[in-house]
Structure formats: C-alpha cells, structure tokens
Design a protein around this motif. Structure first.
Motif, PDB file in Angstrom:
ATOM      1  N   MET A  68      36.664  45.229  31.115  1.00 23.73           N
ATOM      2  CA  MET A  68      36.124  46.568  30.949  1.00 23.73           C
ATOM      3  C   MET A  68      34.616  46.656  31.099  1.00 23.73           C
ATOM      4  SD  MET A  68      38.611  48.653  30.621  1.00 23.73           S
ATOM      5  CE  MET A  68      37.879  50.104  29.869  1.00 23.73           C
ATOM      6  N   VAL A  69      33.935  45.527  31.169  1.00 23.44           N
ATOM      7  CA  VAL A  69      32.489  45.549  31.417  1.00 23.44           C
ATOM      8  C   VAL A  69      32.187  46.185  32.771  1.00 23.44           C
ATOM      9  CG1 VAL A  69      32.437  43.236  32.450  1.00 23.44           C
ATOM     10  CG2 VAL A  69      30.382  44.134  31.320  1.00 23.44           C
ATOM     11  N   GLY A  70      33.137  46.159  33.693  1.00 28.67           N
ATOM     12  CA  GLY A  70      32.960  46.766  35.004  1.00 28.67           C
ATOM     13  C   GLY A  70      33.514  48.174  35.106  1.00 28.67           C
ATOM     14  N   SER A  71      33.836  48.798  33.965  1.00 29.63           N
ATOM     15  CA  SER A  71      34.412  50.145  33.968  1.00 29.63           C
ATOM     16  C   SER A  71      33.322  51.203  33.824  1.00 29.63           C
ATOM     17  CB  SER A  71      35.407  50.283  32.810  1.00 29.63           C
ATOM     18  OG  SER A  71      34.707  50.357  31.568  1.00 29.63           O
ATOM     19  N   ASN A  72      33.745  52.474  33.860  1.00 28.38           N
ATOM     20  CA  ASN A  72      32.781  53.558  33.693  1.00 28.38           C
ATOM     21  C   ASN A  72      32.311  53.696  32.253  1.00 28.38           C
ATOM     22  OD1 ASN A  72      35.068  54.633  32.511  1.00 28.38           O
ATOM     23  ND2 ASN A  72      35.155  56.470  33.787  1.00 28.38           N
ATOM     24  N   ARG A  73      32.849  52.873  31.350  1.00 24.56           N
ATOM     25  CA  ARG A  73      32.362  52.832  29.974  1.00 24.56           C
ATOM     26  C   ARG A  73      31.686  51.498  29.667  1.00 24.56           C
ATOM     27  NH1 ARG A  73      36.538  55.534  25.816  1.00 24.56           N
ATOM     28  NH2 ARG A  73      34.628  55.498  24.603  1.00 24.56           N
ATOM     29  N   GLY A  74      31.528  50.673  30.694  1.00 25.78           N
ATOM     30  CA  GLY A  74      30.921  49.371  30.511  1.00 25.78           C
ATOM     31  C   GLY A  74      29.499  49.319  31.015  1.00 25.78           C
ATOM     32  N   TRP A  75      29.105  48.160  31.527  1.00 25.07           N
ATOM     33  CA  TRP A  75      27.734  47.948  31.987  1.00 25.07           C
ATOM     34  C   TRP A  75      27.493  48.610  33.336  1.00 25.07           C
ATOM     35  CZ3 TRP A  75      25.817  42.797  34.481  1.00 25.07           C
ATOM     36  CH2 TRP A  75      24.426  42.865  34.680  1.00 25.07           C
ATOM     37  N   ILE A  76      28.323  48.271  34.314  1.00 22.45           N
ATOM     38  CA  ILE A  76      28.208  48.797  35.674  1.00 22.45           C
ATOM     39  C   ILE A  76      29.599  49.212  36.126  1.00 22.45           C
ATOM     40  CG2 ILE A  76      27.701  48.203  38.076  1.00 22.45           C
ATOM     41  CD1 ILE A  76      25.583  46.263  36.999  1.00 22.45           C
ATOM     42  N   ASP A  77      29.692  50.416  36.683  1.00 24.69           N
ATOM     43  CA  ASP A  77      30.988  50.920  37.140  1.00 24.69           C
ATOM     44  C   ASP A  77      31.288  50.335  38.515  1.00 24.69           C
ATOM     45  OD1 ASP A  77      33.300  52.296  37.560  1.00 24.69           O
ATOM     46  OD2 ASP A  77      32.413  54.294  37.494  1.00 24.69           O
ATOM     47  N   VAL A  78      32.137  49.313  38.539  1.00 26.80           N
ATOM     48  CA  VAL A  78      32.480  48.618  39.780  1.00 26.80           C
ATOM     49  C   VAL A  78      33.749  49.250  40.358  1.00 26.80           C
ATOM     50  CG1 VAL A  78      33.154  46.400  40.789  1.00 26.80           C
ATOM     51  CG2 VAL A  78      31.450  46.477  38.954  1.00 26.80           C
ATOM     52  N   PRO A  79      33.732  49.690  41.620  1.00 26.46           N
ATOM     53  CA  PRO A  79      34.931  50.303  42.211  1.00 26.46           C
ATOM     54  C   PRO A  79      36.135  49.369  42.163  1.00 26.46           C
ATOM     55  CG  PRO A  79      33.020  50.685  43.607  1.00 26.46           C
ATOM     56  CD  PRO A  79      32.586  49.708  42.548  1.00 26.46           C
ATOM     57  N   TYR A  80      37.297  49.953  41.905  1.00 28.58           N
ATOM     58  CA  TYR A  80      38.543  49.191  41.846  1.00 28.58           C
ATOM     59  C   TYR A  80      38.969  48.722  43.241  1.00 28.58           C
ATOM     60  CZ  TYR A  80      39.370  51.257  37.179  1.00 28.58           C
ATOM     61  OH  TYR A  80      39.282  51.635  35.874  1.00 28.58           O
ATOM     62  N   ALA A  81      39.718  47.636  43.275  1.00 25.54           N
ATOM     63  CA  ALA A  81      40.439  47.239  44.481  1.00 25.54           C
ATOM     64  C   ALA A  81      41.761  48.003  44.498  1.00 25.54           C
ATOM     65  CB  ALA A  81      40.702  45.738  44.479  1.00 25.54           C
ATOM     66  N   ASP A  82      42.123  48.558  45.651  1.00 21.69           N
ATOM     67  CA  ASP A  82      43.351  49.345  45.766  1.00 21.69           C
ATOM     68  C   ASP A  82      44.575  48.449  45.881  1.00 21.69           C
ATOM     69  OD1 ASP A  82      42.838  52.506  46.530  1.00 21.69           O
ATOM     70  OD2 ASP A  82      41.124  51.230  46.995  1.00 21.69           O
ATOM     71  N   THR A  83      45.684  48.921  45.320  1.00 23.12           N
ATOM     72  CA  THR A  83      46.959  48.256  45.562  1.00 23.12           C
ATOM     73  C   THR A  83      47.378  48.517  47.005  1.00 23.12           C
ATOM     74  OG1 THR A  83      48.125  50.207  44.728  1.00 23.12           O
ATOM     75  CG2 THR A  83      47.768  48.395  43.182  1.00 23.12           C
ATOM     76  N   PRO A  84      48.079  47.590  47.662  1.00 21.39           N
ATOM     77  CA  PRO A  84      48.417  46.253  47.163  1.00 21.39           C
ATOM     78  C   PRO A  84      47.177  45.359  47.134  1.00 21.39           C
ATOM     79  CG  PRO A  84      49.165  46.519  49.430  1.00 21.39           C
ATOM     80  CD  PRO A  84      48.655  47.852  48.997  1.00 21.39           C
ATOM     81  N   ALA A  85      46.987  44.647  46.018  1.00 24.84           N
ATOM     82  CA  ALA A  85      45.780  43.848  45.822  1.00 24.84           C
ATOM     83  C   ALA A  85      46.150  42.388  45.611  1.00 24.84           C
ATOM     84  CB  ALA A  85      44.996  44.368  44.626  1.00 24.84           C
ATOM     85  N   ASP A  86      45.481  41.506  46.364  1.00 27.63           N
ATOM     86  CA  ASP A  86      45.659  40.067  46.175  1.00 27.63           C
ATOM     87  C   ASP A  86      44.308  39.430  45.894  1.00 27.63           C
ATOM     88  OD1 ASP A  86      44.395  40.178  48.625  1.00 27.63           O
ATOM     89  OD2 ASP A  86      46.029  39.237  49.758  1.00 27.63           O
TER      90      ASP A  86
END
Length: 296
Positions: A68-86
């Motif tokens: 969650m440190v990479g979420s919009n409530r964490g330190w930096i909002d890191v964009p998600y990888a889209d499914t299907p994700a490997d």
C-alpha cells in the motif's frame, strides 16, 4: 518469463494498511534479518521520513517497497499493472522515485461490472509461482481484504476482493457485537455451523445480529457467539470467492492460523486446500522481481 536465478542482496518491505514487515534478503535468497511493526500506511503521516529511516537501515542495499505504500493513500501513487499480469508486467510497472528505491505497482482488473485491485498480494503470488507451489487455478490470500486470484499460464487473470478482515475489525471496534467479539473465536463445531449457514446462502447481516440474539436469549454463550460470527464471515468470504467455477484444490497463502481456519471452511464447501507460508512466498516473489530488474 522465468527470472534469472541470481538477485542482489536487498531489503524488501511488505507495507500494508495496518502493518509493515521488512526482510533483509541475502544473495542466495536466505533471510538475514526480519522486522515487523504496526506502521501501516494508515499510521504514517510523514512518508519521506519513514522511507528515510528504512533507507538508513538498508545502507547501500537496494530497497524494494511493496504493498500500500504505492497506493493513493501511501507515499507515491504508482499506476497498477493491468490484468492479465505476470512477472514481466509487474517489473515493467515499477517506479524508482530515488536511486536504490523501487516501488512495486500492484494489479488492477478493469471490468465494468466487477472492477478490482490489489497491492502486495501479487508479490506473494509471484513467489508461489517461482517456487512452483501453485499453478493454474484459483488461489486465496486470506487477510484484512481477502483476495481470490485466478491464475492461468503464470498470469493473474481475474481478482475478487472480500473485506472480511476489515469488517471483523470494524465489528470489534464499534458495533453491537463488540462485547461478544472481545472473546477469541475458536475453530470448533460452532464455527463450522456459522460457515455452513453462509455457505448455504444465509443472509450475512441478519445472521450476524442473530448471533447477538442467541446470547441475549440464553441459547449461546458469548464465546460461542464469537466463534459463530467468525464462521459466518469466513463462510460468506468463501461463497463469494468460489463463485465463478469449480476449483477442487485451493492454495491458501498467508499466516498459517488464519489459513488453517479457511482450510476448515473450504472443506465444508467440498474443497481441498494447501497452506503456503506468506512470508516465504513474499521473499521469493521479491527476489524474482529483483532478479528480473537486474536484466531490464
């Protein structure tokens, strides 16, 4: 893609909503040291200071931040990888805000009817895949927000999140059931009765209040009611998670006590399960990411 065997010594941080764990991982993949605290993202006001403290602990070693440190409530909002994700997709989405610090992106399911997201659990999924503990099929990650993940050819295809642990915490903290939930629930026959009730389609919110009614009318002790409530919640979780198709064996990734409770409930649903240690899977996943980053 299968990651290279070699990865540098590094620090991996599993930074959740309520708790945080970090691991000093050696070149051979062994854990040199581990720490845990309650400094989840909801407890942190100054992320730069928290990250600086982690950086000081890590010294010159790379620092991999997950969860969650990479979420919009964490330190930096890191964009998600889209499914299907490997593994490749996760590594491609990593953001490096400072030299020697990398943040893992998490996974998003963009579905008009059932959008979903996860941050942190994807690292454990990658670890379990790297260790060949899971393959194609359904995987469950019990926790504050239980994740049900469909795997196909090493990819995370679909997600389903159930807020079971979060709901239990809220009921404990401030609800008409708080006094009952002061008791530690047992994984006993009363627990299994609760599981059966919601597996068979019982209305969760009505059944939760019914546990209180059983205590007030003298039909059940408060301790037994706590066990029933636990069963109701986990049974409802499993009913939601199994929904799309038949999975005869469901791997459970996480802390053993909670996974074992889910295993008992899955047995009531006619499924087998295998418990995979969450810390082991997390370290293996972090190591796979670091090894792949070294080739990027």
């Amino acid at each position: 893609m299968t990651p290279p065997d070699a990865a540098p010594a590094f620090f991996a941080v599993d930074w959740g909503t309520t708790n945080r764990r970090w691991f000093h991982v050696a070149v051979d993949g062994s854990v040199i040291a581990r720490k845990g605290d309650d400094r989840g993202i909801l407890s942190v006001d100054d992320f730069p200071a928290e990250v600086a403290a982690l950086r000081a602990d890590a010294g010159d070693a790379p620092l991999l931040l997950c969860g969650m440190v990479g979420s919009n409530r964490g330190w930096i909002d890191v964009p998600y990888a889209d499914t299907p994700a490997d593994l490749d997709a996760i590594v491609a989405g990593i953001v490096c805000p400072q030299p020697g610090i990398a943040i893992v992106p998490g996974v998003v399911q963009r579905d008009e009817l059932r959008p979903d997201i996860m941050r942190g659990e994807e690292v454990q999924i990658l670890g379990a895949l790297a260790l060949k503990q899971i393959g194609d099929g359904l995987v469950c990650h019990p926790g504050t927000h239980t994740k049900w993940i469909e795997i196909e050819n090493g990819c995370m295809m679909r997600l389903r999140t159930v807020m079971t642990g979060d709901l239990l915490a809220a009921l404990k903290a401030r609800s008409i059931l708080s006094d009952i939930l002061a008791h530690e629930p047992a994984a006993d026959a009363v627990f299994l009765d609760g599981v059966d009730q919601t597996l068979e389609g019982g209305d969760l919110t009505a059944e939760l209040f019914g546990a209180r009614a059983r205590v007030v009318t003298g039909q059940m002790s408060a301790a037994d009611a706590a066990s029933r409530i636990s069963g109701l919640l986990i049974g409802s979780d499993i009913r939601a998670g199994l929904g799309r198709g038949r999975s005869d064996v469901v791997p459970l990734i996480g802390a053993r006590p909670l996974c074992e409770r889910f295993a008992l409930a899955l047995e009531r649903a006619g499924r087998e399960s295998v418990v995979i240690d969450g810390e082991t899977a997390f370290v293996a996943g972090a190591r796979a990411i670091m090894a792949m980053m070294g080739t990027a």
